[in-house]
Design an enzyme around this catalytic site. Structure first.
Site, PDB file in Angstrom:
ATOM      1  CG  HIS A 266     -62.386  52.385 -13.971  1.00  0.00           C
ATOM      2  ND1 HIS A 266     -61.891  51.359 -14.749  1.00  0.00           N
ATOM      3  CD2 HIS A 266     -62.037  53.526 -14.615  1.00  0.00           C
ATOM      4  CE1 HIS A 266     -61.264  51.857 -15.799  1.00  0.00           C
ATOM      5  NE2 HIS A 266     -61.349  53.162 -15.752  1.00  0.00           N
TER       6      HIS A 266
ATOM      7  CG  HIS B 201     -62.716  56.732 -16.252  1.00  0.00           C
ATOM      8  ND1 HIS B 201     -61.348  56.667 -16.145  1.00  0.00           N
ATOM      9  CD2 HIS B 201     -63.102  57.727 -15.413  1.00  0.00           C
ATOM     10  CE1 HIS B 201     -60.924  57.568 -15.274  1.00  0.00           C
ATOM     11  NE2 HIS B 201     -61.968  58.221 -14.821  1.00  0.00           N
TER      12      HIS B 201
ATOM     13  CG  ASP C  65     -62.271  54.578 -21.529  1.00  0.00           C
ATOM     14  OD1 ASP C  65     -62.598  55.015 -20.407  1.00  0.00           O
ATOM     15  OD2 ASP C  65     -61.131  54.123 -21.769  1.00  0.00           O
ATOM     16  CG  HIS C  66     -63.096  51.228 -18.738  1.00  0.00           C
ATOM     17  ND1 HIS C  66     -62.224  50.172 -18.624  1.00  0.00           N
ATOM     18  CD2 HIS C  66     -62.332  52.300 -19.070  1.00  0.00           C
ATOM     19  CE1 HIS C  66     -60.985  50.583 -18.861  1.00  0.00           C
ATOM     20  NE2 HIS C  66     -61.037  51.877 -19.135  1.00  0.00           N
TER      21      HIS C  66
ATOM     22  CG  HIS D 246     -57.381  55.009 -13.589  1.00  0.00           C
ATOM     23  ND1 HIS D 246     -56.680  55.872 -14.409  1.00  0.00           N
ATOM     24  CD2 HIS D 246     -58.522  54.674 -14.272  1.00  0.00           C
ATOM     25  CE1 HIS D 246     -57.373  56.052 -15.528  1.00  0.00           C
ATOM     26  NE2 HIS D 246     -58.493  55.337 -15.462  1.00  0.00           N
TER      27      HIS D 246
ATOM     28  CG  ASP E 263     -58.024  52.167 -17.604  1.00  0.00           C
ATOM     29  OD1 ASP E 263     -57.909  51.189 -18.364  1.00  0.00           O
ATOM     30  OD2 ASP E 263     -58.659  53.200 -17.909  1.00  0.00           O
TER      31      ASP E 263
ATOM     32  CG  HIS F 176     -56.554  51.651 -22.311  1.00  0.00           C
ATOM     33  ND1 HIS F 176     -57.264  52.406 -23.222  1.00  0.00           N
ATOM     34  CD2 HIS F 176     -57.194  51.788 -21.121  1.00  0.00           C
ATOM     35  CE1 HIS F 176     -58.295  52.975 -22.612  1.00  0.00           C
ATOM     36  NE2 HIS F 176     -58.269  52.613 -21.337  1.00  0.00           N
TER      37      HIS F 176
END
Length: 255
Positions: free
Chosen positions: A55, A57, A59-60, A111, A131, A169
C-alpha cells in the site's frame, strides 16, 4: 529453498527479504527505508531483483526511489499512480511469479483503499499482508470502512491454517494487551502474551505468526465469539459480526 528474513526499519517496521539459496537475486517487501536494505545486500553480496508493495504509506514505500536508482528491480504493487516506481500494477486475482513461487494478489481494503496482500501456496503457505493483519490485531482504518476491513480479514482468515503471516510491524505486545481486555477468558491470549514477552526480552521478532494462531488469539478474527462480544458490548453495538468488528476497532483506537 525459499527463506524469509526480517530487516528491521524505523522503530517497529519489518522489511521482509525473500531469497533462494541457489541465486544472489532477492526480493524485499515494503521497503520504507532503503538504508537497511542496501546495508544487508552489500554485506551479503546480494542483488535486488524484485520489490513487492502492499500500500501507499511512506513507511512502506519511502525507500523505493533509492532502491530503483541503485538496483533497477521489478516493482509490483497496487494500481495506484501515487506510488512512484511501480512497473507491474496488480489487483485482486492477479498472479505474479517471485523467487520461484507463484503469488496470488488479494485485495484487502480497509487500512487504505489500495491495500493488497501477496499469498503463495506451498509448504508452508506464506502471506505478506502489510498493515492489514497483524499478530493479535489489524490495521487502523485510515481510508476504508469497518465493513471493508472486516470483509478483508474474512478473506485472509479463509487461507490455510498453516499459512505463515508476515506482518509489517512489531505490534504484537500492544495488540495482546488489547486482546486480554477484548477476549478476557481466552487462555490462548494469556499464553501468547507470555511467549511474546519472552521473545521481546530477547529482542527477537514475534513474527511470523500463523493463521491458525491468529484464529485463536486475534479478537478481530473472533468477532462471532460470545466472550469477545460480551466484552465489546460495553463499548458499542455487537448485533452482528460487522458491528462487533466496528466496535472493537473503535475501542482499540482509544485503548
Amino acid at each position: 529453498m525459499l527463506s524469509v528474513t526480517p530487516i528491521p526499519a524505523f522503530s517497529d517496521n519489518y522489511i521482509w527479504l525473500l531469497r533462494q539459496d541457489t541465486t544472489p537475486d532477492v526480493c524485499v517487501v515494503d521497503p520504507g527505508d532503503a538504508a537497511p536494505v542496501i546495508e544487508l545486500l552489500e554485506r551479503e553480496s546480494l542483488t535486488l531483483s524484485t520489490v513487492l508493495i502492499t500500500h501507499h504509506h511512506r513507511d512502506h514505500t519511502g525507500g523505493l526511489a533509492e532502491l530503483i536508482e541503485r538496483y533497477s528491480p521489478r516493482v509490483i504493487g497496487p494500481d495506484n499512480e501515487s506510488i512512484g516506481g511501480i512497473d507491474t500494477p496488480v489487483t485482486e486475482g492477479d498472479e505474479v511469479r517471485v523467487m520461484g513461487r507463484l503469488f496470488e494478489v488479494i485485495a484487502v481494503p480497509g487500512h487504505t483503499l489500495d491495500h493488497i496482500a501477496f499469498f503463495t501456496a506451498g509448504i508452508p503457505p506464506l502471506l505478506f499482508g502489510g498493515d492489514a493483519l497483524f499478530s493479535a490485531g489489524c490495521g487502523r482504518l485510515f481510508e476504508g470502512t469497518p465493513e471493508q476491513m472486516h470483509a478483508s480479514l474474512e478473506k485472509l482468515a479463509a487461507l490455510p491454517d498453516d499459512t505463515l503471516v508476515f506482518a509489517a510491524h512489531e505490534y504484537t505486545q500492544a495488540n495482546l494487551r488489547f486482546a486480554l481486555a477484548a477476549d478476557p477468558h481466552n487462555p490462548d491470549v494469556a499464553q501468547a502474551m507470555e511467549e511474546c514477552q519472552r521473545a521481546r526480552e530477547l529482542e527477537r521478532p514475534t513474527l511470523p505468526t500463523s493463521m491458525a494462531r491468529e484464529k485463536r488469539i486475534n479478537p478481530f478474527l473472533r468477532v462471532a465469539d460470545a466472550g469477545v462480544r460480551q466484552a465489546a458490548s460495553a463499548h458499542g453495538d455487537v448485533d452482528s459480526d460487522e458491528a462487533t468488528f466496528a466496535t472493537l476497532r473503535a475501542w482499540k483506537d482509544n485503548f
